[in-house]
Design a protein around this motif. Structure first.
Motif, PDB file in Angstrom:
ATOM      1  N   HIS A   8       0.816  -1.219   0.000  1.00 12.03           N
ATOM      2  CA  HIS A   8       0.000   0.000   0.000  1.00 12.03           C
ATOM      3  C   HIS A   8       0.849   1.269   0.000  1.00 12.03           C
ATOM      4  N   TYR A   9       2.161   1.149   0.234  1.00 13.39           N
ATOM      5  CA  TYR A   9       3.040   2.321   0.177  1.00 13.39           C
ATOM      6  C   TYR A   9       3.305   2.686  -1.285  1.00 13.39           C
ATOM      7  N   LYS A  10       3.275   3.979  -1.579  1.00 17.40           N
ATOM      8  CA  LYS A  10       3.464   4.467  -2.945  1.00 17.40           C
ATOM      9  C   LYS A  10       4.874   5.035  -3.126  1.00 17.40           C
ATOM     10  N   ASP A  11       5.419   4.850  -4.325  1.00 18.63           N
ATOM     11  CA  ASP A  11       6.777   5.309  -4.607  1.00 18.63           C
ATOM     12  C   ASP A  11       6.958   6.796  -4.319  1.00 18.63           C
ATOM     13  N   ASP A  12       5.959   7.598  -4.671  1.00 18.84           N
ATOM     14  CA  ASP A  12       6.099   9.049  -4.564  1.00 18.84           C
ATOM     15  C   ASP A  12       5.608   9.607  -3.227  1.00 18.84           C
ATOM     16  N   LYS A  13       5.256   8.718  -2.281  1.00 20.16           N
ATOM     17  CA  LYS A  13       4.800   9.160  -0.973  1.00 20.16           C
ATOM     18  C   LYS A  13       5.579   8.418   0.104  1.00 20.16           C
ATOM     19  N   MET A  14       6.708   9.001   0.488  1.00 23.67           N
ATOM     20  CA  MET A  14       7.561   8.368   1.487  1.00 23.67           C
ATOM     21  C   MET A  14       7.017   8.668   2.884  1.00 23.67           C
ATOM     22  N   ILE A  15       6.449   7.646   3.494  1.00 26.00           N
ATOM     23  CA  ILE A  15       5.837   7.769   4.813  1.00 26.00           C
ATOM     24  C   ILE A  15       6.665   6.984   5.821  1.00 26.00           C
ATOM     25  N   ARG A  67       8.480  -1.636   0.202  1.00 24.02           N
ATOM     26  CA  ARG A  67       7.170  -1.659  -0.447  1.00 24.02           C
ATOM     27  C   ARG A  67       7.095  -2.580  -1.658  1.00 24.02           C
ATOM     28  N   ASP A  68       8.233  -2.843  -2.308  1.00 28.20           N
ATOM     29  CA  ASP A  68       8.219  -3.682  -3.508  1.00 28.20           C
ATOM     30  C   ASP A  68       8.705  -5.106  -3.239  1.00 28.20           C
ATOM     31  N   ARG A  69       9.040  -5.401  -1.999  1.00 25.80           N
ATOM     32  CA  ARG A  69       9.549  -6.729  -1.694  1.00 25.80           C
ATOM     33  C   ARG A  69       8.401  -7.713  -1.480  1.00 25.80           C
ATOM     34  N   LYS A  70       8.665  -8.941  -1.859  1.00 20.04           N
ATOM     35  CA  LYS A  70       7.624  -9.966  -1.771  1.00 20.04           C
ATOM     36  C   LYS A  70       8.168 -11.217  -1.096  1.00 20.04           C
ATOM     37  N   GLY A  71       7.326 -11.805  -0.272  1.00 19.83           N
ATOM     38  CA  GLY A  71       7.635 -13.091   0.318  1.00 19.83           C
ATOM     39  C   GLY A  71       8.991 -13.160   0.968  1.00 19.83           C
ATOM     40  N   ALA A  72       9.820 -14.061   0.446  1.00 19.48           N
ATOM     41  CA  ALA A  72      11.146 -14.288   1.031  1.00 19.48           C
ATOM     42  C   ALA A  72      12.055 -13.075   0.898  1.00 19.48           C
ATOM     43  N   GLY A  73      11.683 -12.101   0.078  1.00 17.42           N
ATOM     44  CA  GLY A  73      12.496 -10.897  -0.083  1.00 17.42           C
ATOM     45  C   GLY A  73      12.342  -9.924   1.067  1.00 17.42           C
ATOM     46  N   ILE A  74      11.393 -10.193   1.981  1.00 19.33           N
ATOM     47  CA  ILE A  74      11.185  -9.318   3.131  1.00 19.33           C
ATOM     48  C   ILE A  74      12.133  -9.752   4.238  1.00 19.33           C
ATOM     49  N   THR A  75      13.065  -8.903   4.575  1.00 19.47           N
ATOM     50  CA  THR A  75      14.064  -9.214   5.601  1.00 19.47           C
ATOM     51  C   THR A  75      13.911  -8.267   6.787  1.00 19.47           C
ATOM     52  N   ASP A  76      14.709  -8.505   7.826  1.00 20.15           N
ATOM     53  CA  ASP A  76      14.501  -7.829   9.095  1.00 20.15           C
ATOM     54  C   ASP A  76      15.144  -6.447   9.225  1.00 20.15           C
ATOM     55  N   GLU A  77      16.053  -6.101   8.343  1.00 18.53           N
ATOM     56  CA  GLU A  77      16.801  -4.868   8.554  1.00 18.53           C
ATOM     57  C   GLU A  77      15.903  -3.626   8.484  1.00 18.53           C
ATOM     58  N   GLY A  78      16.323  -2.596   9.234  1.00 12.38           N
ATOM     59  CA  GLY A  78      15.578  -1.353   9.224  1.00 12.38           C
ATOM     60  C   GLY A  78      16.262  -0.291   8.371  1.00 12.38           C
ATOM     61  N   TYR A  79      15.504   0.712   7.971  1.00 11.75           N
ATOM     62  CA  TYR A  79      16.029   1.803   7.146  1.00 11.75           C
ATOM     63  C   TYR A  79      15.625   3.129   7.763  1.00 11.75           C
ATOM     64  N   SER A  80      16.566   4.046   7.839  1.00  8.51           N
ATOM     65  CA  SER A  80      16.274   5.367   8.381  1.00  8.51           C
ATOM     66  C   SER A  80      16.637   6.446   7.365  1.00  8.51           C
ATOM     67  N   TYR A  81      16.068   7.605   7.570  1.00 10.62           N
ATOM     68  CA  TYR A  81      16.283   8.757   6.687  1.00 10.62           C
ATOM     69  C   TYR A  81      16.486   9.985   7.574  1.00 10.62           C
ATOM     70  N   MET A  82      17.590  10.694   7.372  1.00 12.32           N
ATOM     71  CA  MET A  82      17.809  11.929   8.120  1.00 12.32           C
ATOM     72  C   MET A  82      17.288  13.103   7.306  1.00 12.32           C
ATOM     73  N   ALA A  83      16.264  13.745   7.832  1.00 12.43           N
ATOM     74  CA  ALA A  83      15.677  14.908   7.172  1.00 12.43           C
ATOM     75  C   ALA A  83      16.247  16.173   7.799  1.00 12.43           C
ATOM     76  N   ARG A  84      17.024  16.915   7.024  1.00 15.54           N
ATOM     77  CA  ARG A  84      17.595  18.177   7.498  1.00 15.54           C
ATOM     78  C   ARG A  84      16.656  19.308   7.090  1.00 15.54           C
ATOM     79  N   LEU A  85      16.083  19.953   8.082  1.00 15.33           N
ATOM     80  CA  LEU A  85      15.076  20.970   7.830  1.00 15.33           C
ATOM     81  C   LEU A  85      15.722  22.337   7.641  1.00 15.33           C
TER      82      LEU A  85
END
Length: 235
Positions: free
Chosen positions: A35-42, A65-83
């Motif tokens: 349900h996550y969209k490429d152009d809407k990073m939430i 958002r594009d991973r399926k089945g066995a492609g879903i792994t445990d690692e996390g991803y972060s983004y630093m937003a500099r305002l």
């Protein structure tokens, strides 16, 4: 974050189990984040640095958002937003917002998404409304059973009777029944977007909370009351 990762692991395991029982499920097609969209990073705000005017945002689910089945792994991803002064901050209903309005755990939309020339310097940051499930994602049970949460104060101690043995005793009580339970120990954070102390009417810490997949079922400040609650389920 820990609860989300656990949910993913359990979810994939259940799919494997169902498949082994003869169900026709294609793991390569299963994607809980589609349900996550490429152009809407939430994502969800992890940390706020007022001095540096920046945010660290957990975008793990959007990234997968594009991973399926066995492609879903445990690692996390972060983004630093500099305002910067050019960054437009607002609530979902259009009201103006500032970094002082943002708290840890807040769900946000970042524009433009990661991976283009505006990397790390968003033009727009939208504070999104959160559902009940999103507000209580760390508390609601992600199994068909109970989640026992021991919440304690920052810097506080958890008495021996509320540590690991508490969960083991509950499992002993539930042995041989149809009921299942998991457990978590969570530190109360007064800077979180949801003030759980106020929201759950907690009078003191540590507190023991029991959730099912939908809501809070039971609250107590004594381990013996918790055991009585689960013993009553057997009657």
């Amino acid at each position: 974050m820990y609860r989300r990762i656990c949910w993913l692991v359990i979810w994939v395991f259940l799919l494997l189990l169902i498949s082994a029982c003869g169900r026709s499920i294609d793991l390569n097609e299963a994607n809980p984040h589609r349900h996550y969209k490429d152009d809407k990073m939430i994502g969800t705000v992890w940390e706020i640095d007022n001095d540096d005017n920046s945010l660290i945002i957990d975008i793990s689910e959007w990234e997968k958002r594009d991973r399926k089945g066995a492609g879903i792994t445990d690692e996390g991803y972060s983004y630093m937003a500099r305002l910067s002064e050019e960054t437009r901050m607002k609530y979902e209903d259009g009201r103006a917002a500032s970094i002082d309005d943002i708290k840890k755990g807040q769900k946000v939309l970042v524009n433009p998404p990661r991976g283009n020339k505006f990397e790390g310097y968003p033009m727009e940051l939208v504070l999104l409304e959160m559902s009940h499930e999103e507000k209580y994602s760390r508390f609601l049970s992600h199994i068909d059973g109970f989640n026992i949460v021991v919440m304690y104060e920052n810097g506080g101690t958890v008495p021996v009777e509320m540590q690991d043995s508490l969960y083991g005793n509950v499992l002993d009580i539930l042995e041989g029944t149809e009921h299942e339970a998991v457990a978590a120990w969570i530190e109360y954070d007064e800077d979180h977007v949801i003030d759980y102390k106020k929201d759950l009417r907690i009078e003191q810490f540590p507190v023991i909370l029991v959730f099912d997949p939908d809501a809070l079922l039971f609250k107590t400040y004594h381990a013996d009351d918790l055991y009585a609650f689960f013993n009553n389920l057997k009657n």
